[in-house]
Design an enzyme around this catalytic site. Structure first.
Site, mmCIF file in Angstrom:
data_model
loop_
_atom_site.group_PDB
_atom_site.id
_atom_site.type_symbol
_atom_site.label_atom_id
_atom_site.label_comp_id
_atom_site.label_asym_id
_atom_site.label_seq_id
_atom_site.Cartn_x
_atom_site.Cartn_y
_atom_site.Cartn_z
ATOM 1 N N LYS A 1 1.873 -3.277 7.456
ATOM 2 C CA LYS A 1 2.196 -3.470 6.038
ATOM 3 C C LYS A 1 3.649 -3.074 5.774
ATOM 4 O O LYS A 1 4.357 -3.728 4.998
ATOM 5 C CB LYS A 1 1.250 -2.648 5.147
ATOM 6 C CG LYS A 1 -0.170 -3.140 5.086
ATOM 7 C CD LYS A 1 -0.334 -4.531 4.498
ATOM 8 C CE LYS A 1 -0.085 -4.588 3.000
ATOM 9 N NZ LYS A 1 -0.373 -5.943 2.453
ATOM 10 N N TYR B 1 -2.330 -0.435 10.952
ATOM 11 C CA TYR B 1 -2.400 -1.118 9.648
ATOM 12 C C TYR B 1 -1.160 -0.826 8.814
ATOM 13 O O TYR B 1 -0.475 -1.744 8.333
ATOM 14 C CB TYR B 1 -3.661 -0.691 8.882
ATOM 15 C CG TYR B 1 -3.597 -1.015 7.406
ATOM 16 C CD1 TYR B 1 -3.672 -2.336 6.963
ATOM 17 C CD2 TYR B 1 -3.449 -0.006 6.443
ATOM 18 C CE1 TYR B 1 -3.586 -2.646 5.612
ATOM 19 C CE2 TYR B 1 -3.364 -0.308 5.089
ATOM 20 C CZ TYR B 1 -3.430 -1.629 4.678
ATOM 21 O OH TYR B 1 -3.340 -1.936 3.338
ATOM 22 N N THR C 1 0.813 -1.213 0.000
ATOM 23 C CA THR C 1 0.000 0.000 0.000
ATOM 24 C C THR C 1 0.847 1.265 0.000
ATOM 25 O O THR C 1 1.997 1.251 0.458
ATOM 26 C CB THR C 1 -0.898 -0.010 1.259
ATOM 27 O OG1 THR C 1 -1.533 1.257 1.404
ATOM 28 C CG2 THR C 1 -0.103 -0.257 2.537
ATOM 29 N N ASP C 2 0.252 2.371 -0.448
ATOM 30 C CA ASP C 2 0.948 3.668 -0.377
ATOM 31 C C ASP C 2 0.996 4.201 1.060
ATOM 32 O O ASP C 2 1.757 5.120 1.360
ATOM 33 C CB ASP C 2 0.281 4.700 -1.301
ATOM 34 C CG ASP C 2 -1.184 4.993 -0.980
ATOM 35 O OD1 ASP C 2 -1.750 4.370 -0.054
ATOM 36 O OD2 ASP C 2 -1.776 5.849 -1.665
ATOM 37 N N GLU C 3 0.188 3.595 1.962
ATOM 38 C CA GLU C 3 0.127 4.128 3.336
ATOM 39 C C GLU C 3 1.440 3.949 4.089
ATOM 40 O O GLU C 3 1.647 4.574 5.122
ATOM 41 C CB GLU C 3 -1.028 3.475 4.110
ATOM 42 C CG GLU C 3 -2.361 3.716 3.447
ATOM 43 C CD GLU C 3 -3.557 3.594 4.385
ATOM 44 O OE1 GLU C 3 -3.366 3.450 5.597
ATOM 45 O OE2 GLU C 3 -4.684 3.658 3.875
HETATM 46 P P1 NAD Z 1 -9.668 -7.400 1.929
HETATM 47 O O1 NAD Z 1 -9.702 -7.134 3.393
HETATM 48 O O2 NAD Z 1 -10.861 -7.133 1.103
HETATM 49 O O3 NAD Z 1 -9.278 -8.927 1.673
HETATM 50 C C1 NAD Z 1 -8.271 -9.589 2.385
HETATM 51 C C2 NAD Z 1 -8.435 -11.092 2.159
HETATM 52 O O4 NAD Z 1 -7.371 -11.751 2.859
HETATM 53 C C3 NAD Z 1 -9.744 -11.645 2.703
HETATM 54 O O5 NAD Z 1 -10.329 -12.505 1.771
HETATM 55 C C4 NAD Z 1 -9.318 -12.411 3.967
HETATM 56 O O6 NAD Z 1 -10.157 -13.502 4.251
HETATM 57 C C5 NAD Z 1 -7.917 -12.843 3.587
HETATM 58 N N1 NAD Z 1 -7.060 -13.087 4.753
HETATM 59 C C6 NAD Z 1 -6.926 -12.300 5.852
HETATM 60 N N2 NAD Z 1 -6.045 -12.859 6.710
HETATM 61 C C7 NAD Z 1 -5.612 -14.006 6.130
HETATM 62 C C8 NAD Z 1 -4.681 -15.011 6.506
HETATM 63 N N3 NAD Z 1 -4.043 -14.958 7.675
HETATM 64 N N4 NAD Z 1 -4.464 -16.044 5.674
HETATM 65 C C9 NAD Z 1 -5.143 -16.129 4.490
HETATM 66 N N5 NAD Z 1 -6.036 -15.210 4.087
HETATM 67 C C10 NAD Z 1 -6.261 -14.156 4.892
HETATM 68 O O7 NAD Z 1 -8.405 -6.605 1.395
HETATM 69 P P2 NAD Z 1 -8.151 -5.944 -0.040
HETATM 70 O O8 NAD Z 1 -8.687 -4.567 -0.032
HETATM 71 O O9 NAD Z 1 -8.577 -6.893 -1.087
HETATM 72 O O10 NAD Z 1 -6.559 -5.831 -0.014
HETATM 73 C C11 NAD Z 1 -5.745 -6.865 -0.562
HETATM 74 C C12 NAD Z 1 -4.292 -6.480 -0.399
HETATM 75 O O11 NAD Z 1 -4.047 -5.248 -1.073
HETATM 76 C C13 NAD Z 1 -3.887 -6.225 1.067
HETATM 77 O O12 NAD Z 1 -2.591 -6.717 1.237
HETATM 78 C C14 NAD Z 1 -3.909 -4.710 1.206
HETATM 79 O O13 NAD Z 1 -2.994 -4.306 2.174
HETATM 80 C C15 NAD Z 1 -3.482 -4.295 -0.185
HETATM 81 N N6 NAD Z 1 -3.961 -2.971 -0.634
HETATM 82 C C16 NAD Z 1 -5.286 -2.665 -0.564
HETATM 83 C C17 NAD Z 1 -5.723 -1.452 -1.082
HETATM 84 C C18 NAD Z 1 -7.174 -1.048 -1.058
HETATM 85 O O14 NAD Z 1 -7.497 0.072 -1.394
HETATM 86 N N7 NAD Z 1 -8.102 -1.931 -0.701
HETATM 87 C C19 NAD Z 1 -4.807 -0.552 -1.634
HETATM 88 C C20 NAD Z 1 -3.457 -0.915 -1.671
HETATM 89 C C21 NAD Z 1 -3.050 -2.140 -1.189
HETATM 90 O O1 DAU Z 2 -4.201 3.945 0.442
HETATM 91 C C1 DAU Z 2 -4.395 2.566 0.307
HETATM 92 C C2 DAU Z 2 -5.264 2.062 1.435
HETATM 93 O O2 DAU Z 2 -6.593 2.499 1.146
HETATM 94 C C3 DAU Z 2 -5.233 0.551 1.596
HETATM 95 O O3 DAU Z 2 -3.922 0.155 1.950
HETATM 96 C C4 DAU Z 2 -6.228 0.099 2.682
HETATM 97 O O4 DAU Z 2 -6.248 -1.314 2.757
HETATM 98 C C5 DAU Z 2 -7.612 0.606 2.292
HETATM 99 O O5 DAU Z 2 -8.547 0.262 3.287
HETATM 100 C C6 DAU Z 2 -7.577 2.114 2.080
HETATM 101 O O6 DAU Z 2 -7.332 2.785 3.345
HETATM 102 P P1 DAU Z 2 -8.125 4.119 3.734
HETATM 103 O O7 DAU Z 2 -8.093 4.304 5.194
HETATM 104 O O8 DAU Z 2 -7.674 5.266 2.882
HETATM 105 O O9 DAU Z 2 -9.594 3.699 3.216
HETATM 106 P P2 DAU Z 2 -11.057 3.959 3.825
HETATM 107 O O10 DAU Z 2 -12.025 3.557 2.762
HETATM 108 O O11 DAU Z 2 -11.208 3.371 5.174
HETATM 109 O O12 DAU Z 2 -11.089 5.532 3.974
HETATM 110 C C7 DAU Z 2 -10.873 6.394 2.878
HETATM 111 C C8 DAU Z 2 -10.925 7.812 3.406
HETATM 112 O O13 DAU Z 2 -12.275 8.112 3.790
HETATM 113 C C9 DAU Z 2 -10.092 8.037 4.636
HETATM 114 O O14 DAU Z 2 -9.529 9.332 4.599
HETATM 115 C C10 DAU Z 2 -11.075 7.915 5.798
HETATM 116 C C11 DAU Z 2 -12.359 8.438 5.181
HETATM 117 N N1 DAU Z 2 -13.609 7.829 5.681
HETATM 118 C C12 DAU Z 2 -13.699 6.468 5.712
HETATM 119 C C13 DAU Z 2 -14.835 5.859 6.163
HETATM 120 C C14 DAU Z 2 -14.942 4.346 6.204
HETATM 121 C C15 DAU Z 2 -14.674 8.632 6.084
HETATM 122 O O15 DAU Z 2 -14.577 9.870 6.029
HETATM 123 N N2 DAU Z 2 -15.807 8.030 6.513
HETATM 124 C C16 DAU Z 2 -15.938 6.663 6.597
HETATM 125 O O16 DAU Z 2 -17.010 6.173 7.029
#
Ligand code: NAD
Ligand code: DAU
Length: 354
Positions: free
Chosen positions: A162, A158, A132-134
């Site tokens: 990561k 989180y 992630t970019d975080e």
């Molecule tokens: P998600 O939470 O939707 O899915 C995660 C999946 O991993 C789930 O299916 C869960 O059951 C599985 N899981 C959790 N713990 C596990 C374990 N110990 N063993 C096997 N499986 C396990 O997450 P996502 O949004 O699909 O993110 C996927 C990856 O991408 C993550 O590594 C996250 O950090 C990264 N990422 C997400 C975003 C985003 O915006 N969602 C952005 C950048 C990077």
């Molecule tokens: O930047 C990449 C990341 O983006 C991933 O690594 C994470 O897995 C993914 O969950 C996401 O993280 P964020 O914290 O940015 O996503 P979230 O959807 O939780 O929130 C997006 C923005 O919106 C953040 O600034 C918090 C805000 N927010 C979120 C929720 C759920 C609100 O204002 N209200 C809300 O109810």
């Protein structure tokens, strides 16, 4: 054969679906099926011999060792993680277990397997870590976007977990020569996104007549990438990425949260107007900010474009419209997530012998 972890989650499942639609190569999919794992998302693959699903933990070394030995994948792609920042604030332990310890154990299993491969397959093998970019922390309004040279400054449990996993992956390359690639991506959005994250939560709450909770002043900035573009970037990095390198992935779509929420409301006003004729914007409710909330993320994805020729296909306007339409068209998927019925898909799948 490739092995994907976390392939029942939002991005992992989109990746598996896209992969099997485009590439003639089977996938072993290991997923623990936490609350975020949803087999209903993969329902279209039922009966497809190219998809082998195994419920399990990346930290279960015996299971992962067995799967590697049995299926002999040419690559492992690690999507599995605890992914939600708010949950990491309320309960960080699962994040350390899966993202840090789980990644460590997975790396050790993969290292053992990779060491035992014949020279040609050893040279061709890849471990791709999805991150992630975080990990880079928070930007001031005038800072340039994150490049791969930015130092790691994670701020939430989180992002710290990561960042730790990224460092482990890097060290396994540097110390043991494991052929790794890491991608650091911005906020994804699109189909099958669990409605705890901003965009799907706003859509489902709006339709249910509930408040749309905007944290703090709503002026925090994120870069948004349509999930299918993230999948194409991962395929490209897997195919041509330079070993040991990291690649930033982003959509060049920096937007304050309140603009995202207003856009979702405007699309719903157009596509599914409220019965009373008023705007969904009236449901916006400013709430207490997330503790330690990062103010701004922005991704400079030029390395990926320059070196590997990748660019996102979707603009934010096209991607967000498709996303809102997808949620309107998939009310049952949403209902099953909200009621918890999606958890039954595990039982149903096994009963059906899938
Ligand atoms: P998600 O939470 O939707 O899915 C995660 C999946 O991993 C789930 O299916 C869960 O059951 C599985 N899981 C959790 N713990 C596990 C374990 N110990 N063993 C096997 N499986 C396990 O997450 P996502 O949004 O699909 O993110 C996927 C990856 O991408 C993550 O590594 C996250 O950090 C990264 N990422 C997400 C975003 C985003 O915006 N969602 C952005 C950048 C990077
Ligand atoms: O930047 C990449 C990341 O983006 C991933 O690594 C994470 O897995 C993914 O969950 C996401 O993280 P964020 O914290 O940015 O996503 P979230 O959807 O939780 O929130 C997006 C923005 O919106 C953040 O600034 C918090 C805000 N927010 C979120 C929720 C759920 C609100 O204002 N209200 C809300 O109810």
């Amino acid at each position: 054969m490739i092995l994907v972890t976390g392939g029942a989650g939002f991005i992992g499942a989109n990746f598996v679906l896209d992969w099997l639609a485009q590439v003639d190569e089977a996938v072993v999919n290991i997923d623990k099926l936490t609350y975020a794992g949803n087999l209903e998302t993969l329902a279209s693959l039922k009966g497809n011999p190219q998809h082998i699903f195994v419920q399990g933990d990346i930290g279960d070394s015996a299971l992962v060792d067995r799967l590697l030995a049995e299926h002999q994948p040419r690559a492992v792609l690690n999507f599995a993680a605890e992914s939600h920042v708010d949950r990491s604030i309320h309960g960080p332990e699962d994040f350390i277990q899966t993202n840090v310890l789980g990644t460590f154990r997975l790396l050790e299993s993969v290292r053992g397997y990779w060491n035992g491969l014949p020279a040609d397959r050893k040279a061709a093998f890849r471990f791709l870590h999805v991150s992630t970019d975080e990990v880079y922390g928070s930007l001031a309004p005038t800072d340039p976007a994150f490049t791969e040279e930015n130092k790691y400054e994670p701020n939430s449990p989180y992002s710290a977990s990561k960042a730790a996993s990224d460092h482990l992956v890097r060290a396994w390359h540097h110390t043991y020569g494991l052929p790794v690639l890491t991608t650091n991506c911005s906020n994804n959005y699109g189909p099958f996104h669990f409605p705890e994250k901003l965009i799907p939560l706003m859509i489902v709450n709006a339709l249910a007549g509930k408040p749309l909770p905007v944290y703090g002043d709503g002026m925090q900035v994120r870069d948004w990438l349509y999930v299918k573009d993230h999948c194409s970037a991962i395929r490209r990095v897997l195919e041509a990425g330079k070993l040991g390198e990291t690649y930033n992935v982003g959509g060049w779509n920096e937007k304050p949260n309140i603009e995202i929420v207003n856009t979702v409301c405007a699309l719903l006003d157009e596509l599914r107007p409220r019965a009373d004729g008023r705007s969904y914007r009236e449901q916006i409710s400013y709430v207490t900010d997330r503790p330690g909330h990062d103010r701004r993320y922005a991704i400079d994805a030029r390395k990926l474009e320059r070196e590997l020729g990748w660019k996102p296909a979707e603009t934010f306007d096209s991607g967000i419209r498709k996303t809102v339409e997808w949620y309107l068209d998939h009310a049952e998927w949403v209902r099953n997530v909200q009621s918890g019925a999606y958890r039954d898909w595990v039982r149903k799948q096994y009963e059906a012998g899938a």
